[in-house]
Design a protein around this motif. Structure first.
Motif, PDB file in Angstrom:
ATOM      1  N   MET A   1     -19.324   1.138 -26.330  1.00  0.00           N
ATOM      2  CA  MET A   1     -20.479   2.434 -25.726  1.00  0.00           C
ATOM      3  C   MET A   1     -21.735   2.249 -25.776  1.00  0.00           C
ATOM      4  N   LYS A   2     -21.880   1.195 -26.578  1.00  0.00           N
ATOM      5  CA  LYS A   2     -23.376   0.740 -26.886  1.00  0.00           C
ATOM      6  C   LYS A   2     -24.486  -0.264 -25.834  1.00  0.00           C
ATOM      7  N   GLY A   3     -23.069  -1.192 -25.314  1.00  0.00           N
ATOM      8  CA  GLY A   3     -22.993  -1.306 -24.016  1.00  0.00           C
ATOM      9  C   GLY A   3     -23.688  -1.008 -23.111  1.00  0.00           C
ATOM     10  N   LEU A   4     -23.052   0.578 -23.230  1.00  0.00           N
ATOM     11  CA  LEU A   4     -22.448   1.575 -21.899  1.00  0.00           C
ATOM     12  C   LEU A   4     -24.709   2.380 -21.849  1.00  0.00           C
ATOM     13  N   LEU A   5     -24.744   2.554 -23.369  1.00  0.00           N
ATOM     14  CA  LEU A   5     -25.508   2.878 -23.379  1.00  0.00           C
ATOM     15  C   LEU A   5     -27.300   2.033 -22.859  1.00  0.00           C
ATOM     16  N   TRP A   6     -27.209   0.957 -23.586  1.00  0.00           N
ATOM     17  CA  TRP A   6     -28.130  -0.092 -22.871  1.00  0.00           C
ATOM     18  C   TRP A   6     -28.266  -0.648 -21.502  1.00  0.00           C
ATOM     19  N   LYS A   7     -26.952  -0.371 -21.102  1.00  0.00           N
ATOM     20  CA  LYS A   7     -26.791  -0.497 -19.510  1.00  0.00           C
ATOM     21  C   LYS A   7     -27.978   0.638 -18.949  1.00  0.00           C
ATOM     22  N   ASP A   8     -27.681   1.737 -19.312  1.00  0.00           N
ATOM     23  CA  ASP A   8     -27.783   2.831 -18.442  1.00  0.00           C
ATOM     24  C   ASP A   8     -29.831   3.250 -19.077  1.00  0.00           C
ATOM     25  N   PHE A   9     -30.160   2.300 -20.074  1.00  0.00           N
ATOM     26  CA  PHE A   9     -31.405   2.752 -20.590  1.00  0.00           C
ATOM     27  C   PHE A   9     -32.087   1.497 -19.336  1.00  0.00           C
ATOM     28  N   TYR A  10     -31.950   0.738 -19.603  1.00  0.00           N
ATOM     29  CA  TYR A  10     -32.377  -0.691 -18.542  1.00  0.00           C
ATOM     30  C   TYR A  10     -32.882   0.031 -17.264  1.00  0.00           C
ATOM     31  N   MET A  11     -31.219   0.537 -16.586  1.00  0.00           N
ATOM     32  CA  MET A  11     -32.123   1.677 -15.320  1.00  0.00           C
ATOM     33  C   MET A  11     -32.614   2.245 -15.401  1.00  0.00           C
ATOM     34  N   ALA A  12     -32.792   3.048 -16.814  1.00  0.00           N
ATOM     35  CA  ALA A  12     -33.443   3.973 -16.454  1.00  0.00           C
ATOM     36  C   ALA A  12     -34.465   3.965 -16.594  1.00  0.00           C
ATOM     37  N   MET A  13     -35.052   2.546 -17.087  1.00  0.00           N
ATOM     38  CA  MET A  13     -36.778   1.993 -16.879  1.00  0.00           C
ATOM     39  C   MET A  13     -37.329   1.747 -15.937  1.00  0.00           C
ATOM     40  N   LYS A  14     -35.974   1.289 -15.371  1.00  0.00           N
ATOM     41  CA  LYS A  14     -36.011   0.198 -13.589  1.00  0.00           C
ATOM     42  C   LYS A  14     -36.749   1.235 -12.820  1.00  0.00           C
ATOM     43  N   TYR A  15     -35.056   2.328 -12.640  1.00  0.00           N
ATOM     44  CA  TYR A  15     -35.616   3.105 -11.677  1.00  0.00           C
ATOM     45  C   TYR A  15     -35.814   4.370 -11.711  1.00  0.00           C
ATOM     46  N   CYS A  16     -36.009   5.121 -12.903  1.00  0.00           N
ATOM     47  CA  CYS A  16     -36.468   6.154 -12.309  1.00  0.00           C
ATOM     48  C   CYS A  16     -37.754   7.017 -13.909  1.00  0.00           C
ATOM     49  N   ARG A  17     -38.623   5.591 -13.084  1.00  0.00           N
ATOM     50  CA  ARG A  17     -39.928   5.418 -12.901  1.00  0.00           C
ATOM     51  C   ARG A  17     -39.942   6.662 -12.908  1.00  0.00           C
ATOM     52  N   MET A  18     -40.735   7.021 -11.816  1.00  0.00           N
ATOM     53  CA  MET A  18     -41.308   7.983 -10.881  1.00  0.00           C
ATOM     54  C   MET A  18     -40.589   9.398 -12.144  1.00  0.00           C
ATOM     55  N   ASN A  19     -39.229   9.847 -12.842  1.00  0.00           N
ATOM     56  CA  ASN A  19     -39.107  11.139 -13.879  1.00  0.00           C
ATOM     57  C   ASN A  19     -40.023  10.796 -14.531  1.00  0.00           C
ATOM     58  N   MET A  20     -40.447   9.442 -15.160  1.00  0.00           N
ATOM     59  CA  MET A  20     -41.090   9.274 -16.298  1.00  0.00           C
ATOM     60  C   MET A  20     -42.712   9.668 -15.918  1.00  0.00           C
ATOM     61  N   LEU A  21     -43.284   9.237 -14.649  1.00  0.00           N
ATOM     62  CA  LEU A  21     -44.968   9.368 -14.649  1.00  0.00           C
ATOM     63  C   LEU A  21     -44.789  11.111 -14.353  1.00  0.00           C
ATOM     64  N   LEU A  22     -43.284  11.761 -13.076  1.00  0.00           N
ATOM     65  CA  LEU A  22     -44.087  12.992 -13.315  1.00  0.00           C
ATOM     66  C   LEU A  22     -43.794  13.754 -14.571  1.00  0.00           C
ATOM     67  N   ILE A  23     -43.549  13.373 -15.419  1.00  0.00           N
ATOM     68  CA  ILE A  23     -43.503  14.043 -16.657  1.00  0.00           C
ATOM     69  C   ILE A  23     -44.491  13.840 -17.726  1.00  0.00           C
ATOM     70  N   PHE A  24     -45.798  12.657 -17.826  1.00  0.00           N
ATOM     71  CA  PHE A  24     -46.746  13.394 -17.995  1.00  0.00           C
ATOM     72  C   PHE A  24     -47.792  13.133 -17.576  1.00  0.00           C
ATOM     73  N   ILE A  25     -47.500  13.379 -15.801  1.00  0.00           N
ATOM     74  CA  ILE A  25     -48.458  14.111 -15.502  1.00  0.00           C
ATOM     75  C   ILE A  25     -48.162  15.575 -15.628  1.00  0.00           C
ATOM     76  N   PHE A  26     -47.149  16.229 -15.570  1.00  0.00           N
ATOM     77  CA  PHE A  26     -47.040  17.627 -15.599  1.00  0.00           C
ATOM     78  C   PHE A  26     -47.418  17.458 -16.828  1.00  0.00           C
ATOM     79  N   ALA A  27     -47.033  17.362 -18.444  1.00  0.00           N
ATOM     80  CA  ALA A  27     -47.435  17.366 -19.344  1.00  0.00           C
ATOM     81  C   ALA A  27     -49.097  17.303 -19.677  1.00  0.00           C
ATOM     82  N   ALA A  28     -50.067  16.473 -18.898  1.00  0.00           N
ATOM     83  CA  ALA A  28     -50.972  16.737 -18.610  1.00  0.00           C
ATOM     84  C   ALA A  28     -51.589  17.738 -18.345  1.00  0.00           C
ATOM     85  N   GLY A  29     -51.007  18.489 -17.155  1.00  0.00           N
ATOM     86  CA  GLY A  29     -51.541  19.133 -16.722  1.00  0.00           C
ATOM     87  C   GLY A  29     -51.224  20.289 -17.623  1.00  0.00           C
ATOM     88  N   ALA A  30     -50.378  20.764 -18.101  1.00  0.00           N
ATOM     89  CA  ALA A  30     -49.750  21.893 -19.102  1.00  0.00           C
ATOM     90  C   ALA A  30     -51.214  22.023 -20.090  1.00  0.00           C
TER      91      ALA A  30
END
Length: 212
Positions: A1-30
């Motif tokens: 399970m730990k291996g799966l979590l690390w795999k998905d975490f690395y994928m999220a950091m690579k492919y879901c950067r826009m999600n992270m950016l939007l979170i910070f942008i909207f938080a700043a707007g709030a």
């Protein structure tokens, strides 16, 4: 399970950067706006991260490749729910910090409303993954794309309407949001537990019956 979590975490950091950016942008707007949509949209974006990861899994044929390892189907499903919870916690943390900054700038420290907001936000964020994950595990991301966009539009529209109503009513989201009674909190937490457990169990059963 730990291996799966690390795999998905690395994928999220690579492919879901826009999600992270939007979170910070909207938080700043709030920080400078009272619109509830700016608070809840980042939480919704955080909640759909596992759906994006499943899409990349399908494109890379990971679901087939995973059969080489000793991971059970229950683990393959469960890791997506854990990722959803982790990113919801991250989104809530970012928004929580933004609201602390907002209260500091305004000088209005309403800790009761702040606490309720920290409960309501992740509760609302759970709706999207809990509805989408079982359908995506059943149909796949491509076939389930209609449901995917329908849920996103529905939830986004709901938050937009709430934000519009709140703005026109002149209610400050961070300073004056209040839900009376400990009973409401308990009902909300119970709802969270039921919808999360029900969705999780349903997704596991669906994926166990699915031929890979």
């Amino acid at each position: 399970m730990k291996g799966l979590l690390w795999k998905d975490f690395y994928m999220a950091m690579k492919y879901c950067r826009m999600n992270m950016l939007l979170i910070f942008i909207f938080a700043a707007g709030a920080v400078f706006s009272d619109n509830l949509f700016l608070l809840f949209y980042p939480i919704m974006m955080a909640g759909v991260v596992p759906i994006s990861l499943i899409s990349y899994d399908e494109k890379s044929k990971w679901n087939v490749y995973a059969g080489v390892f000793t991971y059970s189907k229950e683990e393959l499903v469960s890791v997506k729910y854990i990722i959803a919870l982790l990113f919801l916690a991250f989104g809530t943390l970012v928004i929580g910090i933004a609201m602390l900054v907002k209260m500091g700038l305004s000088g209005n420290y309403d800790w009761r409303s702040y606490g309720m907001l920290m409960i309501v936000m992740p509760s609302a964020g759970l709706v999207s993954p809990c509805i989408l994950l079982p359908s995506v595990f059943r149909l796949g991301v491509e076939k389930g794309r209609v449901i995917y966009y329908a849920v996103l539009i529905l939830v986004a529209s709901l938050f937009g309407i709430l934000g519009f109503m709140e703005e026109n009513a002149g209610i400050a989201a961070a300073g004056n949001l209040s839900i009376t009674g400990i009973g409401a909190v308990l009902v909300l937490l119970l709802f969270d537990a039921v919808i999360l457990a029900g969705s999780w169990i349903l997704a596991v059963r669906i994926y166990n019956r699915k031929e890979i």
